[in-house]
Design an enzyme around this catalytic site. Structure first.
Site, PDB file in Angstrom:
ATOM      1  N   LYS A 108     -26.143 -53.882 -72.035  1.00 27.13           N
ATOM      2  CA  LYS A 108     -24.971 -54.485 -71.393  1.00 27.13           C
ATOM      3  C   LYS A 108     -24.135 -55.142 -72.462  1.00 27.13           C
ATOM      4  O   LYS A 108     -24.639 -55.495 -73.538  1.00 27.13           O
ATOM      5  CB  LYS A 108     -25.408 -55.541 -70.367  1.00 27.13           C
ATOM      6  CG  LYS A 108     -24.385 -55.770 -69.275  1.00 27.13           C
ATOM      7  CD  LYS A 108     -24.444 -54.680 -68.220  1.00 27.13           C
ATOM      8  CE  LYS A 108     -23.402 -54.870 -67.145  1.00 27.13           C
ATOM      9  NZ  LYS A 108     -23.653 -53.950 -66.014  1.00 27.13           N
TER      10      LYS A 108
HETATM   11  P1  NAD Z   1     -14.574 -55.553 -60.232  1.00 24.36           P
HETATM   12  O1  NAD Z   1     -14.019 -56.306 -61.360  1.00 24.36           O
HETATM   13  O2  NAD Z   1     -14.000 -54.225 -59.892  1.00 24.36           O
HETATM   14  O3  NAD Z   1     -14.561 -56.444 -58.912  1.00 24.36           O
HETATM   15  C1  NAD Z   1     -15.143 -57.710 -58.831  1.00 24.36           C
HETATM   16  C2  NAD Z   1     -14.738 -58.318 -57.512  1.00 24.36           C
HETATM   17  O4  NAD Z   1     -15.423 -59.567 -57.347  1.00 24.36           O
HETATM   18  C3  NAD Z   1     -13.237 -58.644 -57.416  1.00 24.36           C
HETATM   19  O5  NAD Z   1     -12.782 -58.339 -56.121  1.00 24.36           O
HETATM   20  C4  NAD Z   1     -13.196 -60.141 -57.647  1.00 24.36           C
HETATM   21  O6  NAD Z   1     -12.066 -60.746 -57.039  1.00 24.36           O
HETATM   22  C5  NAD Z   1     -14.474 -60.558 -56.976  1.00 24.36           C
HETATM   23  N1  NAD Z   1     -14.948 -61.854 -57.453  1.00 24.36           N
HETATM   24  C6  NAD Z   1     -14.951 -62.360 -58.711  1.00 24.36           C
HETATM   25  N2  NAD Z   1     -15.450 -63.601 -58.710  1.00 24.36           N
HETATM   26  C7  NAD Z   1     -15.791 -63.871 -57.434  1.00 24.36           C
HETATM   27  C8  NAD Z   1     -16.357 -64.985 -56.774  1.00 24.36           C
HETATM   28  N3  NAD Z   1     -16.687 -66.080 -57.462  1.00 24.36           N
HETATM   29  N4  NAD Z   1     -16.559 -64.916 -55.438  1.00 24.36           N
HETATM   30  C9  NAD Z   1     -16.217 -63.813 -54.749  1.00 24.36           C
HETATM   31  N5  NAD Z   1     -15.682 -62.719 -55.309  1.00 24.36           N
HETATM   32  C10 NAD Z   1     -15.469 -62.764 -56.624  1.00 24.36           C
HETATM   33  O7  NAD Z   1     -16.155 -55.425 -60.541  1.00 24.36           O
HETATM   34  P2  NAD Z   1     -17.173 -54.370 -59.945  1.00 24.36           P
HETATM   35  O8  NAD Z   1     -17.296 -53.257 -60.913  1.00 24.36           O
HETATM   36  O9  NAD Z   1     -16.864 -54.112 -58.517  1.00 24.36           O
HETATM   37  O10 NAD Z   1     -18.533 -55.199 -60.053  1.00 24.36           O
HETATM   38  C11 NAD Z   1     -19.005 -56.052 -59.016  1.00 24.36           C
HETATM   39  C12 NAD Z   1     -20.504 -56.216 -59.163  1.00 24.36           C
HETATM   40  O11 NAD Z   1     -21.135 -54.933 -59.090  1.00 24.36           O
HETATM   41  C13 NAD Z   1     -20.973 -56.831 -60.479  1.00 24.36           C
HETATM   42  O12 NAD Z   1     -22.149 -57.585 -60.253  1.00 24.36           O
HETATM   43  C14 NAD Z   1     -21.332 -55.605 -61.314  1.00 24.36           C
HETATM   44  O13 NAD Z   1     -22.262 -55.905 -62.350  1.00 24.36           O
HETATM   45  C15 NAD Z   1     -21.937 -54.731 -60.242  1.00 24.36           C
HETATM   46  N6  NAD Z   1     -21.995 -53.304 -60.557  1.00 24.36           N
HETATM   47  C16 NAD Z   1     -20.876 -52.596 -60.857  1.00 24.36           C
HETATM   48  C17 NAD Z   1     -20.970 -51.246 -61.136  1.00 24.36           C
HETATM   49  C18 NAD Z   1     -19.756 -50.391 -61.401  1.00 24.36           C
HETATM   50  O14 NAD Z   1     -19.920 -49.157 -61.515  1.00 24.36           O
HETATM   51  N7  NAD Z   1     -18.567 -50.926 -61.487  1.00 24.36           N
HETATM   52  C19 NAD Z   1     -22.220 -50.611 -61.131  1.00 24.36           C
HETATM   53  C20 NAD Z   1     -23.344 -51.364 -60.796  1.00 24.36           C
HETATM   54  C21 NAD Z   1     -23.217 -52.694 -60.509  1.00 24.36           C
END
Ligand code: NAD
Length: 419
Positions: A108
């Site tokens: 990561k």
């Molecule tokens: P992103 O940046 O696309 O979206 C994040 C979202 O979370 C946004 O809508 C933001 O406004 C919201 N957010 C941020 N802080 C917040 C808070 N304090 N309370 C509520 N909402 C909040 O990110 P993503 O890629 O959707 O990732 C979200 C989660 O999923 C993370 O934990 C990431 O590690 C995990 N994840 C992502 C992927 C991927 O392919 N993108 C894969 C596996 C896991």
């Protein structure tokens, strides 16, 4: 222990290894190896800002384990990024790749920054300099980044371009989640959200419920949460609440998901006068009465503080590490069925693997082929975790850790400890 109930994610990840190790008969040296990361790089680097000033940023790249294949894991841009968070996320990537049985290890990366306060040019400058700083660790055979919180296909394109300039030729396989035009895979952008929905459907099937009309609440409206919302809606489920970092909206009869997502992508907001729904806080969202709760934002959202008030019947963890071990015990006692992060959100790394394979072999798969393979892998992995959970009478999270850590331990044993 930081804010009440919240815990250091790396401590959380290490405790999970101890919990799973009890079922795996691992030597203590092996358990220690699993709890430690392999390689860590911290960089402090300068970035030219739009006003002509130079600002110093701190970034991290951590490889947790490479026994089963090259290190794989996203890059996060967020003000709270620190070494322990990146270590935990790298460790979870190792278990996740092993749970879905793809030949990757875990890594990561992250940069402590607030991209919401930066221009596109400043984000590009930061990305290119960060890539250069960590470039010795990267490569299609070594370590392959992908998008995570507040990074996206454009950021991946800059990483690919910078790395390719260093090499002197195009290296599309150095990152996944790229734009399609640069060798990105069809279906990658949607993969994590789709995986969340596929595993939700498997959980509903196991609990003998149909998707039609089930109520869903989603914390986070980004790549994972937004796409999960769209697919739940298409399946006839009722998305009754969704949030972003500024707060959430609620409608017991079901939100107009398309309108909400369009507003989010066009104006970057959901709590606004364009969407006339009841406003709720992120905490209220987590505690709503619903069939499925999808935390899809950040770590440490369900803690011992709010777990007693959670009313969802199923929790499907789109985010990494949203639930603390203390909260886990409370939720298990309440009989809530949890699809843990290292299974529920593994759709992203699975299609990242497909992207990498296509790049190395110079192939282009159709979206149908990608989704078909993704569905089969997610369904098979859910079944394998469920079988361990039922046969050993352990929660789904422990079962997923047993499966993932068990596979990594076996790979380590077969390779042996050098020299
Ligand atoms: P992103 O940046 O696309 O979206 C994040 C979202 O979370 C946004 O809508 C933001 O406004 C919201 N957010 C941020 N802080 C917040 C808070 N304090 N309370 C509520 N909402 C909040 O990110 P993503 O890629 O959707 O990732 C979200 C989660 O999923 C993370 O934990 C990431 O590690 C995990 N994840 C992502 C992927 C991927 O392919 N993108 C894969 C596996 C896991």
């Amino acid at each position: 222990m930081e804010e009440r109930g919240k815990i250091n994610p790396y401590e959380m990840a290490k405790r999970q290894v101890d919990i799973a190790a009890k079922y795996l008969n691992l030597e203590s040296g092996f358990v220690e190896k699993m709890k430690n990361t392999k390689r860590e790089l911290i960089v402090h680097f300068p970035v030219k800002m739009d006003d002509g000033s130079v600002k110093i940023f701190t970034g991290y790249r951590v490889q947790h384990d490479v026994s089963r294949g090259p290190a794989k894991g996203g890059i996060r841009y967020h003000p709270d990024v620190d070494l322990d968070e990146v270590r935990a996320l790298a460790m979870w990537m190792t278990w996740k790749s092993a749970v879905v049985n793809i030949p990757f290890g875990g890594a990561k990366g992250g940069v402590q920054c607030n991209p919401k306060e930066m221009s596109l040019k400043e984000i590009e400058n930061l990305t290119r300099r960060f890539t250069w700083e960590i470039s010795n660790m990267l490569g299609p055979e070594q370590d392959i980044p992908a998008p995570d919180v507040y990074t996206n296909p454009q950021v991946m394109a800059w990483i690919m371009d910078t790395y390719s300039i260093l090499k002197g030729y195009s290296v599309p396989g150095v990152v996944t989640g790229k734009p399609i035009e640069l060798g990105g895979s069809l279906g990658r952008f949607e993969a994590t959200g789709r995986g969340v929905v596929i595993t939700s459907l498997e959980a509903l099937k196991y609990l003998k419920k149909s998707a039609e009309g089930v109520t869903v609440t989603i914390q986070g409206c980004g790549n994972v949460g937004g796409i999960a919302a769209r697919h739940f809606d298409r399946l006839g489920a009722k998305v009754i609440a969704i949030s972003d970092s500024k707060g959430g909206i609620y409608n017991g009869k079901g939100l107009e998901v398309k309108k909400v997502l369009d507003c989010k992508s066009q104006y970057q907001c959901i709590v606004c006068d364009k969407i006339n729904e009841t406003e709720i806080t992120n905490q209220e969202l987590l505690e709503l009465d619903c069939d499925i709760l999808v935390p899809a934002a950040l770590e440490n959202q369900i803690t011992e503080k709010n777990a007693p008030r959670i009313k969802a019947k199923i929790i499907v963890e789109g985010a990494n590490g949203p639930t603390t071990p203390e909260a886990d015990e409370i939720l298990n006692d309440k009989g809530i069925f949890i699809v843990p992060d290292i299974l529920a959100n593994a759709g992203g790394v699975t299609v990242s693997y497909f992207e990498w394979v296509q790049n190395l072999q110079e192939l282009i798969w159709s979206e149908e082929e990608v989704l078909d393979r993704l569905t089969r892998i997610m369904q098979r992995s859910f079944k394998e975790v469920l079988e361990i959970s039922l046969s050993k009478k352990i929660p789904m999270r422990t079962a997923a850790l047993v499966l993932g850590i068990g596979r990594v331990a076996e790979a380590t044993r077969l390779r042996g400890i050098y020299p």
